[in-house]
Design a protein around this motif. Structure first.
Motif, PDB file in Angstrom:
ATOM      1  N   ASP A  74       4.004   1.021   3.677  1.00  0.00           N
ATOM      2  CA  ASP A  74       2.789   1.676   3.208  1.00  0.00           C
ATOM      3  C   ASP A  74       3.045   2.702   2.113  1.00  0.00           C
ATOM      4  OD1 ASP A  74       1.290   0.218   4.971  1.00  0.00           O
ATOM      5  OD2 ASP A  74       1.343   1.729   6.549  1.00  0.00           O
ATOM      6  N   SER A  75       4.261   2.828   1.654  1.00  0.00           N
ATOM      7  CA  SER A  75       4.593   3.868   0.676  1.00  0.00           C
ATOM      8  C   SER A  75       4.577   3.321  -0.752  1.00  0.00           C
ATOM      9  CB  SER A  75       5.978   4.452   0.986  1.00  0.00           C
ATOM     10  OG  SER A  75       6.954   3.419   0.943  1.00  0.00           O
ATOM     11  N   ALA A  76       3.548   2.551  -1.091  1.00  0.00           N
ATOM     12  CA  ALA A  76       3.471   1.950  -2.416  1.00  0.00           C
ATOM     13  C   ALA A  76       2.966   2.961  -3.441  1.00  0.00           C
ATOM     14  CB  ALA A  76       2.556   0.736  -2.382  1.00  0.00           C
ATOM     15  N   GLY A 109      -3.032   6.412  -8.424  1.00  0.00           N
ATOM     16  CA  GLY A 109      -2.719   4.992  -8.502  1.00  0.00           C
ATOM     17  C   GLY A 109      -3.449   4.110  -7.509  1.00  0.00           C
ATOM     18  N   GLU A 110      -4.767   4.210  -7.450  1.00  0.00           N
ATOM     19  CA  GLU A 110      -5.537   3.322  -6.575  1.00  0.00           C
ATOM     20  C   GLU A 110      -6.566   2.553  -7.404  1.00  0.00           C
ATOM     21  OE1 GLU A 110      -7.362   5.139  -3.222  1.00  0.00           O
ATOM     22  OE2 GLU A 110      -5.563   6.213  -2.601  1.00  0.00           O
ATOM     23  N   HIS A 113       9.985   1.296 -12.544  1.00  0.00           N
ATOM     24  CA  HIS A 113       9.704   0.268 -11.531  1.00  0.00           C
ATOM     25  C   HIS A 113       8.667   0.813 -10.550  1.00  0.00           C
ATOM     26  CE1 HIS A 113      10.180  -3.207  -8.960  1.00  0.00           C
ATOM     27  NE2 HIS A 113      10.210  -2.378  -7.922  1.00  0.00           N
ATOM     28  N   LEU A 114       7.563   0.110 -10.405  1.00  0.00           N
ATOM     29  CA  LEU A 114       6.464   0.532  -9.547  1.00  0.00           C
ATOM     30  C   LEU A 114       6.218  -0.508  -8.457  1.00  0.00           C
ATOM     31  CD1 LEU A 114       3.993   1.691 -12.346  1.00  0.00           C
ATOM     32  CD2 LEU A 114       5.452   3.155 -10.930  1.00  0.00           C
ATOM     33  N   THR A 115       5.852  -0.021  -7.286  1.00  0.00           N
ATOM     34  CA  THR A 115       5.503  -0.913  -6.175  1.00  0.00           C
ATOM     35  C   THR A 115       3.998  -0.882  -5.949  1.00  0.00           C
ATOM     36  OG1 THR A 115       5.845   0.872  -4.577  1.00  0.00           O
ATOM     37  CG2 THR A 115       7.721  -0.593  -5.035  1.00  0.00           C
TER      38      THR A 115
END
Length: 493
Positions: free
Chosen positions: A160-162, A197-198, A118-120
């Motif tokens: 902000d911790s995605a 992850g950006e 599961h990713l945010t």
């Protein structure tokens, strides 16, 4: 960009003669491209055979005839809008390797993967051209596209911790000069593998979700693939092809996309991947029933927060602004209407028109989309319409349309050219199209234009307007239309 194309075209028949300065510049431009996208190692002197080998690899990965020559097709392919990520891993793609080598192992790397299911994600900022609701919806669906065929699930972060962050930038943005965005065209976006992850997107691009401009949904889904660990695919129909695919009847993801994501994360728990054709994602409404229906002011001024598709005045000095499926009217007294569905007033008109204007002689409405045009007297479609105007010499997918009083004709703008059109026959007048340079100071690819009752012509592109003086035949002013042009209704309470 145009200079680079010119230099490269001059070198089509002579890859490496070393005598013509223009040819040398062309080869240098090609080398920069091949280095940037991983076909050559940076800062190295290359032999003719090494450069030819890199060109063969690029041609193979771009589905071009493999010749190793810098021919016209290769030049044009290098200048198509594309993803800014490297096509290949420099550590795995060796100079001189045969172009037919099986490169499936390059589609993903096990070290570049997320070790959770599961990713945010977080949308750091927003493109000016689109509403936040549209972008949020497109992002959600783009993530779900990958979740439908793998074991991954996604949700938007509340802090902000995605895990994955999406952002829009202009020019250089601390990623290095080679990753600087160059405005419309060129590299549209780039991303970083897990676990950074950006994904970054060129904020100067003409982003769209309705078929006019660059389809943000396709680019989002592609770059998200990179943030999940996928590299580029050599298959033209793959979403992960470096040249963004167009949405159509075929599935958005092809077999290579699905195989790559499942090799990293496995199949969905149901064991049955969910696939939908591209046409399901071709458009996103400006707002949905889930939006705050009580925010009348926000809906009323929706066009003020983003780019509109077309704008025109009728003979009663009522202003019409078109955006997506809707249009607004602004009376001569400055009263702004509620958004109204375009198709309810102009029957048989498609959603998301590309250009519109009103004849200054008889008040008829003209609409343009794709290669077709529509003419209405009031709300009644005239006999014989829609007409396939592209058969008459009009450009497909025009940028803007204008009734130009000094000529008594319609003027259609497309890229760096403009066409003068007979309003009755809708035929292109002799000696046209001509260069946009005749309209001194007007930029290419504007998204709307109209003639103000004061006689000035206003061109719009994104958040900027240009005022064209018909007497001096040049732009005499420019600025931000939301702040400067009160007659657009964005200052009303």
């Amino acid at each position: 960009m145009r200079a680079g194309i010119l230099y490269l075209l001059l070198a089509v028949m002579t890859l490496c003669s070393g005598t013509d300065p223009a040819t040398e510049e062309a080869v240098h431009t090609a080398k920069v491209f091949l280095e940037k996208y991983g076909y050559l190692k940076e800062e190295k002197d290359y032999s003719t055979s090494q450069l030819a080998a890199a060109l063969r690899d690029f041609q193979w990965s771009s589905n071009l005839p493999v010749s190793g020559e810098l021919n016209e097709a290769t030049v044009l392919q290098m200048h198509l809008p594309r993803c800014g990520m490297k096509d290949v891993s420099q550590t795995n793609w060796l100079l001189g390797s045969p172009h037919y080598t099986n490169k499936r192992k390059k589609r993903y790397t096990m070290k570049n993967k997320w070790y959770k299911r599961h990713l945010t994600y977080q949308i750091v900022n927003w493109p000016w051209y689109l509403s936040q609701h549209q972008v949020r919806k497109a992002v959600k669906v783009a993530f779900q596209l990958w979740g439908n065929v793998s074991s991954l699930t996604f949700s938007e972060a509340v802090s902000d911790s995605a895990d994955i962050r999406l952002a829009f930038f202009d020019g250089e943005h601390n990623d290095g000069a080679r990753h600087a965005f160059d405005g419309p065209g060129g590299a549209l976006a780039h991303a970083f593998f897990p676990r950074r992850g950006e994904a970054h997107f060129d904020n100067a691009e003409h982003w769209s979700l309705n078929g006019k401009g660059r389809n943000l949904f396709v680019v989002l889904a592609h770059e998200i693939g990179h943030t999940l660990g996928l590299q580029h695919s050599p298959f033209k129909t793959a979403l992960m092809s470096p040249y963004y695919k167009k949405l159509g009847k075929d599935y958005v993801l092809n077999f290579d996309d699905i195989l790559a994501i499942q090799n990293l994360y496995g199949a969905p728990s149901s064991g049955k991947p969910v696939q939908l054709p591209g046409k399901e994602f071709a458009t996103f409404q400006d707002w949905s029933e889930e939006s705050n229906g009580d925010a009348v002011g926000e809906r009323k001024r929706n066009y003020c927060q983003s780019m509109f598709d077309a704008i025109t005045w009728d003979l009663k000095h009522t202003l019409y602004i078109f955006k997506g499926r809707y249009y607004w009217t602004i009376s001569s007294h400055g009263n702004v209407s509620e958004p109204q569905l375009t198709q309810q007033r102009w029957k048989k008109l498609p959603s998301f028109i590309e250009a519109a204007t009103v004849s200054g002689s008889d008040g008829k409405f003209y609409f343009f989309k794709g290669g077709k045009c529509w003419r209405y007297k009031g709300s009644n479609l005239e006999a014989g319409f829609p007409l396939k105007c592209s058969d008459n010499g009009l450009p497909r997918h025009p940028d803007t349309a204008l009734y130009f009083q000094p000529l008594g004709h319609l003027v259609v703008f497309k890229g760096e050219k403009y066409y003068v059109i007979n309003a009755e026959s809708l035929m292109v007048e002799p000696y046209y199209p001509r260069s946009l340079q005749d309209w001194k100071g007007v930029p290419r690819s504007t998204n709307a234009v109209l003639t103000h009752p004061n006689g000035s012509v206003y061109f719009f592109k994104g958040e900027t307007y240009w005022r064209f003086d018909q007497d001096n035949l040049r732009v005499t002013a420019s600025g931000k239309w939301v702040q400067d042009l009160s007659w657009l209704g964005c200052h009303t309470s």
